[in-house]
Design a protein around this motif. Structure first.
Motif, short mmCIF file in Angstrom:
data_model
loop_
_atom_site.label_atom_id
_atom_site.label_comp_id
_atom_site.label_asym_id
_atom_site.label_seq_id
_atom_site.Cartn_x
_atom_site.Cartn_y
_atom_site.Cartn_z
N LYS A 1 17.97 -40.82 1.39
CA LYS A 1 17.82 -39.37 1.30
C LYS A 1 16.42 -38.89 1.65
O LYS A 1 16.24 -37.74 2.09
N HIS B 1 16.85 -39.12 5.68
CA HIS B 1 17.06 -37.71 5.37
C HIS B 1 18.54 -37.36 5.30
O HIS B 1 18.98 -36.31 5.76
N ASP B 2 19.32 -38.25 4.71
CA ASP B 2 20.74 -38.01 4.50
C ASP B 2 21.19 -38.84 3.31
O ASP B 2 20.47 -39.73 2.84
N PHE C 1 28.81 -37.54 4.62
CA PHE C 1 27.40 -37.45 4.28
C PHE C 1 27.01 -36.00 4.01
O PHE C 1 27.71 -35.06 4.40
N ARG C 2 25.87 -35.82 3.34
CA ARG C 2 25.38 -34.48 3.06
C ARG C 2 25.16 -33.67 4.34
O ARG C 2 25.28 -32.45 4.34
N SER C 3 24.85 -34.35 5.42
CA SER C 3 24.65 -33.70 6.71
C SER C 3 25.94 -33.16 7.30
O SER C 3 25.92 -32.40 8.27
#
Length: 390
Positions: free
Chosen positions: A31, A122-123, A139-141
């Motif tokens: 993250k 960054h995920d 994923f958050r993305s």
């Protein structure tokens, strides 16, 4: 076999290294925007040293060893209560065990595997949807991908664990303390040493790593209940710690000021994770996500390295993931539990909560100062690793 590893701190890159070595196709998602640098000193000892040797990273870790020579304990007025060799306190083996900055260990692990596996920064995992022959990960993305297995190596507050086992609180064993960590200018002139100030239920520690112009500072307080509601509120964390140390003498006002101004504040509870099982379906947990021992044991990083090796070895030895996960747990749980048992609730020898306990600790430290360094705790080496697979 495609394996997704969540977390790129210690357990994540370590398990990715061994999974790749054993023929798996590995992706690591983290993250943060990159591997995190800095961080307080951590220990690598016992069985974990053999894992590091087999990884080929032991020379780099020995070079990064900060070689702390002395720990000095102070009374409330700043006078010296005792001064001892660090191995007396941590139960390590002088000349063998290593103490490195957390960021140095994570960087060495990352460099060892970065060219062999895919890293996605960054995920993070948002949804796990297990089906007959795999796991669909959202994923958050917003991206979606398919994997055969998922490994959660995402720490004490693991999102992966929450997705497969439910809320953390049911597995969270609070040990009665919380702490704030930060860096501060080395106005004390400390080098290769640490100092710890105590009053009952409160402690302040400063570590001088080599000849750095910065110190690693810690403010630790005893609390009957964990302040879990503050874990995402840095301003409230600062107020909690500042209020706890209000009115104290020595250099405490300056340390509280440094804590308030730090841009790298790290606040958390001192806790362990106790799970009835470390896997469910096609998802397994490793490191603190599965079995955090707390920093009071000094074994968090070492257990992460060992459990990563054991999980990857079990997956290489068994074609069925259910059998592999069972073998991983059967071979590792006793080692983990022995080390978790090094400390119990409210049982932190370095952080006494009563005047009587503090005086007893200081007397014990003064007695230790007259003895040779410790020869190590048997719990640190209570597991013999399977031979590396070719």
């Amino acid at each position: 076999m495609r394996v997704l590893v969540s977390g790129a701190s210690i357990a994540g890159p370590a398990v990715a290294f061994w999974l790749h070595r054993n023929g798996f196709d590995v992706t690591v998602v983290e993250k943060a925007a990159s591997v995190r640098n800095g961080g307080y000193p951590i220990d690598v000892r016992g069985t974990a040293l053999e894992v590091a040797r087999r990884m080929g990273i032991l020379p780099q870790l020995r070079q990064a060893d900060i070689k702390t020579q002395r720990l000095t304990f102070l009374d409330a007025d700043g006078s010296v209560a005792a001064s001892v060799h660090p191995q007396h306190v941590v139960g390590g083996v002088d000349g063998q065990d290593l103490e490195v900055r957390r960021g140095d260990l994570t960087q060495v692990l990352y460099e060892a595997v970065r060219d062999d596996v895919e890293f996605v920064f960054h995920d993070s995992i948002d949804v796990l949807d297990e089906h007959g022959d795999g796991v669909r990960v959202t994923f958050r993305s917003g991206a979606q991908r398919e994997f055969d297995l998922v490994v959660g190596a995402d720490g004490l507050h693991s999102r992966t664990r929450e997705l497969i086992f439910g809320p953390e609180l049911q597995f969270h064993r609070y040990l009665g303390f919380c702490f704030a960590g930060f860096t501060t200018p080395n106005t004390f002139g400390l080098s290769h040493e640490g100092i710890m100030w105590n009053t009952p239920g409160k402690a302040a520690a400063l570590y001088g790593v080599r000849d750095s112009d910065e110190l690693h500072g810690f403010l630790n307080i005893a609390r009957p209940q964990p302040p879990l509601e503050l874990l995402r509120d840095p301003d409230a964390q600062r107020e909690l710690v500042a209020d706890a140390f209000a009115g104290e003498g020595w250099e405490i006002p300056n340390l509280v000021k440094a804590m308030r101004e730090a841009d790298d504040l790290f606040f958390d509870t001192v806790s362990q994770i106790h799970l009835p099982a470390w896997s469910r379906g096609r998802v397994a947990l490793v490191g603190d996500a599965a079995h955090a021992p707390s920093f009071l044991t000094g074994q968090g990083s070492s257990i992460a390295l060992v459990s990563a090796y054991m999980l990857a070895d079990a997956l290489a030895a068994h074609t069925d993931h259910t059998e592999a996960f069972a073998a991983y747990e059967a071979g590792t749980r006793e080692f983990v539990e022995l080390n978790q048992a090094l400390v119990g609730e409210g049982d932190a020898a370095l952080f006494p909560t009563t005047r009587e306990a503090l005086e007893k600790r200081n007397a014990g430290l003064r007695a230790l100062a007259e003895m040779p360094p410790a020869t190590g705790r048997p719990e640190h080496s209570a597991l013999v690793l399977p031979a590396p697979r070719r």
